[in-house]
Enzyme design. Structure first.
Site, short mmCIF file in Angstrom:
data_model
loop_
_atom_site.label_atom_id
_atom_site.label_comp_id
_atom_site.label_asym_id
_atom_site.label_seq_id
_atom_site.Cartn_x
_atom_site.Cartn_y
_atom_site.Cartn_z
N LYS A 136 0.84 -1.21 0.00
CA LYS A 136 0.00 0.00 0.00
C LYS A 136 0.88 1.26 0.00
CE LYS A 136 -2.04 -1.11 3.88
NZ LYS A 136 -1.31 -2.35 4.21
N ARG A 187 -9.52 0.53 8.60
CA ARG A 187 -9.06 -0.81 8.98
C ARG A 187 -10.21 -1.67 9.47
NH1 ARG A 187 -3.35 0.47 8.50
NH2 ARG A 187 -2.54 -1.25 9.69
N ARG A 223 11.82 -5.61 4.95
CA ARG A 223 11.62 -4.19 4.63
C ARG A 223 12.65 -3.30 5.34
NH1 ARG A 223 5.88 -1.45 5.36
NH2 ARG A 223 5.97 -2.51 7.37
N ARG A 237 11.55 -1.48 10.77
CA ARG A 237 10.46 -1.09 11.68
C ARG A 237 10.33 -2.11 12.80
NH1 ARG A 237 5.25 0.59 8.09
NH2 ARG A 237 4.22 -0.65 9.69
N ARG A 270 -0.10 -8.77 13.37
CA ARG A 270 -0.72 -7.79 12.46
C ARG A 270 -1.57 -8.49 11.40
NH1 ARG A 270 4.39 -4.89 10.55
NH2 ARG A 270 3.05 -3.75 9.13
P1 AP5 Z 1 4.87 -1.58 1.83
O1 AP5 Z 1 4.53 -0.80 0.62
O2 AP5 Z 1 5.56 -0.87 2.94
O3 AP5 Z 1 3.58 -2.36 2.35
P2 AP5 Z 1 2.32 -1.80 3.13
O4 AP5 Z 1 1.11 -2.48 2.58
O5 AP5 Z 1 2.30 -0.31 3.15
O6 AP5 Z 1 2.64 -2.41 4.55
P3 AP5 Z 1 2.60 -1.76 6.01
O7 AP5 Z 1 3.30 -2.75 6.86
O8 AP5 Z 1 3.15 -0.38 6.03
O9 AP5 Z 1 1.10 -1.74 6.25
P4 AP5 Z 1 0.38 -1.75 7.60
O10 AP5 Z 1 -0.98 -1.47 7.14
O11 AP5 Z 1 0.53 -2.93 8.45
O12 AP5 Z 1 1.17 -0.66 8.42
P5 AP5 Z 1 0.85 0.86 8.70
O13 AP5 Z 1 2.12 1.58 8.60
O14 AP5 Z 1 -0.33 1.33 7.94
O15 AP5 Z 1 5.76 -2.83 1.36
C1 AP5 Z 1 6.33 -3.71 2.30
C2 AP5 Z 1 7.71 -4.19 1.77
O16 AP5 Z 1 7.53 -4.94 0.58
C3 AP5 Z 1 8.67 -3.06 1.40
O17 AP5 Z 1 9.97 -3.46 1.75
C4 AP5 Z 1 8.55 -2.91 -0.11
O18 AP5 Z 1 9.78 -2.48 -0.68
C5 AP5 Z 1 8.22 -4.35 -0.53
N1 AP5 Z 1 7.29 -4.42 -1.65
C6 AP5 Z 1 6.14 -3.70 -1.80
N2 AP5 Z 1 5.49 -4.07 -2.92
C7 AP5 Z 1 6.24 -5.06 -3.48
C8 AP5 Z 1 6.08 -5.87 -4.65
N3 AP5 Z 1 5.00 -5.74 -5.46
N4 AP5 Z 1 7.02 -6.80 -4.91
C9 AP5 Z 1 8.10 -6.95 -4.09
N5 AP5 Z 1 8.30 -6.23 -2.97
C10 AP5 Z 1 7.38 -5.29 -2.68
O19 AP5 Z 1 0.38 0.77 10.23
C11 AP5 Z 1 1.29 0.48 11.26
C12 AP5 Z 1 0.53 0.44 12.59
O20 AP5 Z 1 -0.07 1.73 12.83
C13 AP5 Z 1 -0.63 -0.55 12.65
O21 AP5 Z 1 -0.21 -1.84 13.00
C14 AP5 Z 1 -1.51 0.10 13.74
O22 AP5 Z 1 -0.97 -0.13 15.01
C15 AP5 Z 1 -1.36 1.58 13.44
N6 AP5 Z 1 -2.38 2.06 12.48
C16 AP5 Z 1 -2.18 2.53 11.22
N7 AP5 Z 1 -3.34 2.86 10.67
C17 AP5 Z 1 -4.31 2.62 11.59
C18 AP5 Z 1 -5.71 2.75 11.59
N8 AP5 Z 1 -6.39 3.19 10.53
N9 AP5 Z 1 -6.39 2.39 12.72
C19 AP5 Z 1 -5.74 1.94 13.81
N10 AP5 Z 1 -4.41 1.77 13.87
C20 AP5 Z 1 -3.69 2.12 12.76
#
Ligand code: AP5
Length: 216
Positions: A13, A88, A127, A160, A171
């Protein structure tokens, strides 16, 4: 154009949103990034959110809703946005609808990045994130050109805390508990499109761009 990218942790994402935001000249709103900025700055929100994030749990809806409505009060969203990491759960989807309908800004497109558990674990445990500009890299999938240094701004790359294997498992579990209700919600609104996100980042990006062109 107003786009939401949905999908499990590691679906890509953040990677796709950054690229899309550049190409479509739209702001990228990532609730994860905003929360991490608050944790780093030790704001009240950051102090309240930190424990939930470290454990791989969702930050309480009320805290995130306030943060989101402040972000949506900024003028840059008038041209549209790419929303990443929100909603979410069903409650958050309804909160978002409330914020956007008050502004008469309905969502145009929801893209669900469907990703297998195997791929999620490989991506998250490898990552690397830039401590300065937030760019994403991966130890093997998208390695930086030089060691642990960001290609874009020369900032130091780090892993991270919530990308440790046990927290990743948590997660994924949290995600699965909420995902089906959310997917059903957007399916019923006829704005959900599902893509397989297990493939390379460029292939996924091309497919998202095609969807955005067909739905603008
Ligand atoms: P990346 O693009 O970083 O993946 P992502 O889907 O953004 O994963 P996240 O881990 O950031 O999502 P998340 O939803 O768990 O975390 P968030 O930060 O929102 O890609 C991942 C890796 O893969 C990278 O190394 C990239 O280079 C590689 N990659 C990507 N695409 C690829 C491909 N096609 N092929 C090969 N490699 C690839 O949330 C973190 C925390 O914040 C949550 O756990 C929660 O505690 C809190 N939080 C955030 N939002 C909320 C909410 N709305 N409500 C409550 N708590 C929240």
């Amino acid at each position: 154009m107003r786009i939401i990218l949905l999908g499990p942790p590691g679906a890509g994402k953040g990677t796709q949103s950054k690229e899309l935001a550049g190409r479509l000249t739209l702001p990228h709103i990532s609730t994860g990034d905003i929360l991490r900025e608050n944790v780093l700055a030790q704001t009240d929100l950051g102090k309240k959110a930190k424990d939930f994030m470290d454990k791989g749990e969702l930050v309480p809806d009320k805290l995130v809703a306030k943060m989101l409505s402040e972000r949506f009060a900024q003028p840059d969203i008038k041209s549209g946005f790419i929303l990443d990491g929100y909603p979410r759960n069903l409650n958050q989807a309804k909160t978002l609808d409330g914020i956007l309908s008050a502004k008469q800004m309905p969502v145009d497109l929801v893209v669900y990045l469907d990703t297998s558990d195997e791929v999620i674990i490989q991506r998250l445990t490898g990552r690397l994130v830039c401590s300065k500009c937030g760019a994403n890299f991966h130890k093997t999938n998208m390695p930086p050109k030089i060691g642990s240094i960001c290609d874009i701004c020369a900032g130091k790359l780090y892993q991270r805390k919530d990308d440790l294997p046990e927290t990743v498992k948590k997660r994924i579990e949290v995600y699965k508990n909420e995902a089906s209700a959310l997917i059903k919600y957007y399916k019923e609104k006829n704005i959900l499109h599902t893509l397989s996100a297990d493939g390379g980042a460029n292939i996924v990006l091309r497919e998202i761009i095609a969807l955005s062109q067909n739905n603008s």
